[in-house]
Structure formats: structure tokens, C-alpha cells
Design an enzyme around this catalytic site. Sequence first.
Site, short mmCIF file in Angstrom:
data_model
loop_
_atom_site.label_atom_id
_atom_site.label_comp_id
_atom_site.label_asym_id
_atom_site.label_seq_id
_atom_site.Cartn_x
_atom_site.Cartn_y
_atom_site.Cartn_z
N GLU A 160 0.84 -1.22 0.00
CA GLU A 160 0.00 0.00 0.00
C GLU A 160 0.86 1.26 0.00
O GLU A 160 0.47 2.28 0.56
CB GLU A 160 -0.96 0.02 1.20
C1 LIG Z 1 3.50 -9.89 0.65
C2 LIG Z 1 3.10 -8.85 -0.34
C3 LIG Z 1 1.77 -8.61 -0.58
C4 LIG Z 1 1.39 -7.68 -1.55
N1 LIG Z 1 0.07 -7.52 -1.87
C5 LIG Z 1 -0.26 -6.81 -2.98
C6 LIG Z 1 -1.59 -6.81 -3.48
O1 LIG Z 1 -2.49 -7.44 -2.92
N2 LIG Z 1 -1.84 -6.15 -4.64
C7 LIG Z 1 -0.87 -5.45 -5.31
O2 LIG Z 1 -1.16 -4.88 -6.33
N3 LIG Z 1 0.40 -5.40 -4.84
C8 LIG Z 1 0.72 -6.06 -3.70
N4 LIG Z 1 2.01 -6.05 -3.24
C9 LIG Z 1 3.00 -5.23 -3.91
C10 LIG Z 1 3.42 -4.02 -3.08
O3 LIG Z 1 2.38 -3.10 -3.01
C11 LIG Z 1 4.69 -3.47 -3.72
O4 LIG Z 1 5.73 -4.41 -3.46
C12 LIG Z 1 5.07 -2.10 -3.19
O5 LIG Z 1 4.14 -1.14 -3.60
C13 LIG Z 1 6.45 -1.67 -3.64
O6 LIG Z 1 6.64 -1.88 -5.01
P1 LIG Z 1 7.94 -2.67 -5.52
O7 LIG Z 1 8.04 -3.92 -4.72
O8 LIG Z 1 7.87 -2.81 -6.97
O9 LIG Z 1 9.14 -1.76 -5.11
P2 LIG Z 1 9.75 -0.50 -5.98
O10 LIG Z 1 8.64 0.28 -6.49
O11 LIG Z 1 10.71 -1.08 -6.97
O12 LIG Z 1 10.52 0.25 -4.87
C14 LIG Z 1 11.80 -0.16 -4.36
C15 LIG Z 1 12.29 0.88 -3.36
O13 LIG Z 1 12.45 2.13 -4.03
C16 LIG Z 1 11.75 3.14 -3.33
N5 LIG Z 1 11.25 4.14 -4.27
C17 LIG Z 1 10.63 3.95 -5.45
N6 LIG Z 1 10.33 5.11 -6.01
C18 LIG Z 1 10.75 6.07 -5.18
C19 LIG Z 1 10.71 7.49 -5.19
N7 LIG Z 1 10.16 8.18 -6.19
N8 LIG Z 1 11.23 8.15 -4.14
C20 LIG Z 1 11.76 7.50 -3.10
N9 LIG Z 1 11.83 6.16 -3.04
C21 LIG Z 1 11.33 5.45 -4.06
C22 LIG Z 1 10.64 2.44 -2.59
O14 LIG Z 1 10.19 3.18 -1.45
C23 LIG Z 1 11.31 1.14 -2.20
O15 LIG Z 1 12.02 1.31 -1.01
C24 LIG Z 1 2.40 -6.94 -2.23
C25 LIG Z 1 3.74 -7.16 -1.95
C26 LIG Z 1 4.11 -8.11 -1.04
C27 LIG Z 1 5.57 -8.37 -0.80
#
Ligand SMILES: Cc1cc2nc3c(=O)[nH]c(=O)nc-3n(C[C@H](O)[C@H](O)[C@H](O)COP(=O)(O)OP(=O)(O)OC[C@H]3O[C@@H](n4cnc5c(N)ncnc54)[C@H](O)[C@@H]3O)c2cc1C
Length: 598
Positions: free
Chosen positions: A440
Site C-alpha cells: 500500500e
Molecule cells: C507480501 C506482499 C503482498 C502484496 N500484496 C499486494 C496486493 O495485494 N496487490 C498489489 O497490487 N500489490 C501487492 N504487493 C506489492 C506491493 O504493493 C509493492 O511491493 C510495493 O508497492 C512496492 O513496489 P515494488 O516492490 O515494486 O518496489 P519498488 O517500487 O521497486 O521500490 C523499491 C524501493 O524504491 C523506493 N522508491 C521507489 N520510487 C521512489 C521514489 N520516487 N522516491 C523514493 N523512493 C522510491 C521504494 O520506497 C522502495 O524502497 C504486495 C507485496 C508483497 C511483498
Amino acid sequence: MPEYKAPVRDIKFVMQELLDCDTHYKQLGYNDASEDMVDAIITEAAKFTEQVIAPLNQIGDQQGCTWTDGVVTTPDGFKEAYQQYVEGGWPTLSQSEEFGGQGLPYSLNASISEMMSSANHSFAMYPGLSHGAQATIEAHGTSEQKQQFMPKLVEGSWTGTMCLTESHCGTDLGMLRTKAELNDDGSYAITGTKIFISAGEHDLSDNIVHIVIARLPGAPEGSKGISLFIVPKFNVNDDGSIADRNAVSCGSIEHKMGINANATCVINFDSAKGFLIGQENRGLHCMFTFMNAARLGVAMEGSAAAEASFQGSLAYAKDRLQMRSISGVKNPDGPADPIIVHPDVRRMLLTQKSISEGGRALIGYLSQLVDITHASEDDDAKADAESKLALLTPIAKAFLTELGFECTSHGVQIFGGHGFIKEWGMEQLLRDTKISCIYEGTTGIQALDLLARKILGSKGQILKPLMTDVAMFAKDNADNPAMTEYVNTLNEYAKQWQVITGDIGQKAMKNPDEIGGASVDYLMFAGYVTLAFFWAKMASVAQSKLKDGGEDAAFYQAKIKTATFYFQRILPRAQGHAACIESGVDSMMALSSEEFVF
Ligand SMILES: Cc1cc2nc3c(=O)[nH]c(=O)nc-3n(C[C@H](O)[C@H](O)[C@H](O)COP(=O)(O)OP(=O)(O)OC[C@H]3O[C@@H](n4cnc5c(N)ncnc54)[C@H](O)[C@@H]3O)c2cc1C
């Protein structure tokens, strides 16, 4: 494994004494939410979470979910417990009567969600995600879509998901690749692969209704080209009955750090039949409906984890005998004193207690604001509630989950080596709650939403209503010497908050990276001060109750002592964040990406 006891006394303190839910519900026309009814529901929910949900927490972690040829099986006992949850009418509690719900307030349901989450984070996520899907269909669906999908979702015999994330895009949803193409019958063919979908496939419900973001042909690039679709696992006839299987399948489930009993799925859509919700390319707008509610739900997971960890830690700290108190023996008949006598153990216990109880008060308040947005007929009151929610939701989400994670780490530490051993359940709490800082919207993203979009985007105007509330509280307590220390400190921090905001605004005009450099520290500063406001309010209520005499003096005295601990030992952390903000972004950007080597 710590035995979970629902904190009924404190939940009622927050709802009834701090937030006067009785008057609040009457004003909003929630006539069924009488004091007796609220009491009865909280008591029943406490029993259900203690007796049915909590006992499945450890076995759920050990067994996890399993995937065989696209079929996902939840751990032993989950299916039966979910059945009981549905038969008890729990999913219907705060849903619209129009679709078979009981029409009770959101804030009442929120207190039950807290108990469920403390008892079993993984289990609580199944209905939690369904609520998001329902909120989206109810707010943006057509009347046919509502009739087709809402009654079964409300009843709980179907569950819902949020399908946003793809392998190459999580935070930056504008990069999504899942396609939606118009079919001849007005439906859409959805094609793409989503990852990390919580509760994407499981054996608890008869159907799973996915809310999916996808891109239409020729849609604008980025987040302006996102559309939202309902895609059920089984197709649904016009009368709401289940038809044939849709082209939706679960490719695998993740093996992960925690919440093992909640299936995190790869979901493949292979020209699956979907239905547009809202307007084309306006998906982001519709998503805000569930994102805000979901963020509040995740914020609550943070304080719920602190509560669960506190309960285990407290029982252990009273029982475990190690060393003697430095100020004199406290347990002369035993070979050593219980570890609760040692100041450092108390530091950790009181941190857990102050975050779980403070978080409960903050979430209770925010949930009442949600009630106002749902049920008030006063447009000004609604606008005020919406503006406060916009400010406080990212703060609650990121601050409470970060502090909740810290509290579960204290839980492991209080148990010493035993905390590191699975049998005691403390390390599970830590593993389970880390995800709340990530999904989220990560802490970093909440902080940018707060500082860049809301605070600087409104030129600080969005802070004003909260600052007015703090000033009013100070005025109301001006003649109460017992509140002077709290009020003066709070006023100082409120002033500093505004000064910091102005300073960042100035710096950002010269260097936009100053915003990203300051954002998480800014959010944490805001979180510590916001929680201080709620601790001061709780101290004030406890003082009045003590003055009035009556029962439960020990409870109110503990509130005041915990408020003092929060002000003296937790709130000063905000100064560290202020100092980091003041030092600016230069040291963070000094190393070029090429120089960043190991
Ligand atoms: C167990 C689990 C359950 C989940 N459930 C759902 C679900 O039900 N539905 C769904 O759609 N998704 C779900 N997710 C996905 C989750 O919402 C995402 O993993 C999360 O939003 C982060 O995206 P990402 O993993 O691609 O990380 P990235 O977007 O690649 O981010 C990596 C890092 O970079 C940082 N970052 C990125 N952009 C910026 C910026 N502009 N400024 C500063 N920092 C930045 C982030 O804060 C993070 O620390 C789930 C994930 C997990 C692990």
C-alpha cells in the site's frame, strides 16, 4: 506463542471515553450503534478473535499456503474459521444494507479489524482486501455491477483482491503493461501478469473478484492511461450466480519472510473477461477510493502488531527471573527478580504500550472521520474530515507501521535468546509485520505523498485544521495545571512543525531534491507530534475520570503515566528528525552513482 487477549477495556476507552462514539454515532444517524450494541459487538468479536482466529496464527506460519497446479490451499483450520467468520455475519457489519450489510459504522468495524490483525495478521488480510474491492465497486461501479457482485462480497462467500503490481512496476504503476481490449459484447479482454497479489487464489470462498488495473489501446502514457476493471475468477450470470471459469489462473505463490498463511500470488489473465469500472483512463482516480481505506487498514496493522508483541512481552517480563534490580531486591523469595524490574526492559515495554495505545487512539479518530465522510449530511463537516484524512492517513500508515515493526523487535529483545526461537512466536510477529511498511505504498512513498503532494502542494494549508485543533486543545486545558507540561510541549512542537515546513518549502525552491531528502524525517517528525497530541488528549480524559472518582483508578493512572513516558522518552526522537531535515540533502547526494561502490 503469546496468548492473545483482546484489549477490550482500552478499545472501549478509546471509542467511548476519548472519542465519545455514542454522540458521534447519534449525530450521524447510526441509530443501531447504541452503547449496548457497541459493547455487545466488541465483546463477541473479542471472543471470536481469541478463540477462533488467534489459535491458528502459529500453525498458519508453520504450514503456510500451498500451491498445486494452480490450486491454493490455506493452512489447516483456515477454511473452517473463515466459514465461522461468514456465518457470524462479521463481513457484513459495516457494509450497506442495500447489499445485505448491517449498515453499522466503519469505525466500529475498524476496532474489530484491529483485534483480528493482532490475533492473526495473515487471516485478517483475506477480509481486509475484500473490503477494498467492495468499496471500489460500491463507489464507482454501475448499478448492474453492484447487483452482480456486491451481495456475495458483502456476505463474504466471495472475496476480493487488488491487482496492481507487475514484475517491473510496483511504486510506478504508470508503467503497467496489462492490456484491456474491448470485446463485441461491451466487456473487455484482460491480458497480462500481476505479481504479489494477496489472497489472489485460495480455498476460502466460492469466487474471487479481482479489481485489476490495465491499459486500453492508445491510452495516454503513464498514470493518466490507467483504467480499472472487475475480473472475476468465475464468470457471473446477470442474476449473480456463478457461471463458467474465467481465464484467470494462479501461476505460483511466493515463499516469503512472513504472513505465510496469506497467499501472495502470481495471477495470469489470458484474455480474461473483465468489466470497466468508472471511466476509461480514470482508474487512478477510482483507485484512491480503496487506497485510502486500505492505507488506514495497514496503519492499523502497525499498532495491532505492537499490541500483540506487547502482550507476549509483558507476560514474559513478569515471569522471567534474571539478575537483581540495581535499586534493591524486589523478589526476595526467588533466585532473581523478574526482568520487568529493569529500566531497560521497561523502556521497551512502555514503547510498545505507548505505540499500541496511542496508535489505537489515532486510528479510532481517523475511523470516525471516515464515518463522517460516509454519513454526514453537513458538507462542511465532510470537507473538513476529508482534508484531515488526506493529511493524517500517510502519517498514520508509515509512522505506525515503522513503529509497529520497532515494537515487534523490542518483543524479540525482551525475550532474549528465546525471542529468536520460533516456539515463542515473537519472531513471527516481527516477520509478519515488516510487510506493512512496504505494501500500500512504502514508507518513502507515503512520505513523498505527505510532503510533496499534500503539504507543499497546498502551500502548508492542509496543516491548518490540525494546528487549530491543537490550539483549541491547549486553550481548553489552559487552566489545568496537571496538563501544563503536555500542552506547553505540544505547542512548541506544533510551532516547530510549521517552521520546518516553511524551511523545506524555501529550500525546495532552490533544489527539488531537498523534498525527497527531508520527506521520511518530516513524516516521522509529524508522526511523533501527532501521537503526542493523542496522548495528551488521553491524559486529559484520564485526569477528569480520576477527579470524578469511581472505578478503574489504576487504569487511568496507567494512562497518565504512559502519556508522561511518551512525552519524555519517545517524543524527543522528533528532534533527531528535525536535525536531519535541517542539515539538508547535500550529504545524501554528494556521492555520484558511479562513486557509490563497495
Ligand atoms: C507480501 C506482499 C503482498 C502484496 N500484496 C499486494 C496486493 O495485494 N496487490 C498489489 O497490487 N500489490 C501487492 N504487493 C506489492 C506491493 O504493493 C509493492 O511491493 C510495493 O508497492 C512496492 O513496489 P515494488 O516492490 O515494486 O518496489 P519498488 O517500487 O521497486 O521500490 C523499491 C524501493 O524504491 C523506493 N522508491 C521507489 N520510487 C521512489 C521514489 N520516487 N522516491 C523514493 N523512493 C522510491 C521504494 O520506497 C522502495 O524502497 C504486495 C507485496 C508483497 C511483498
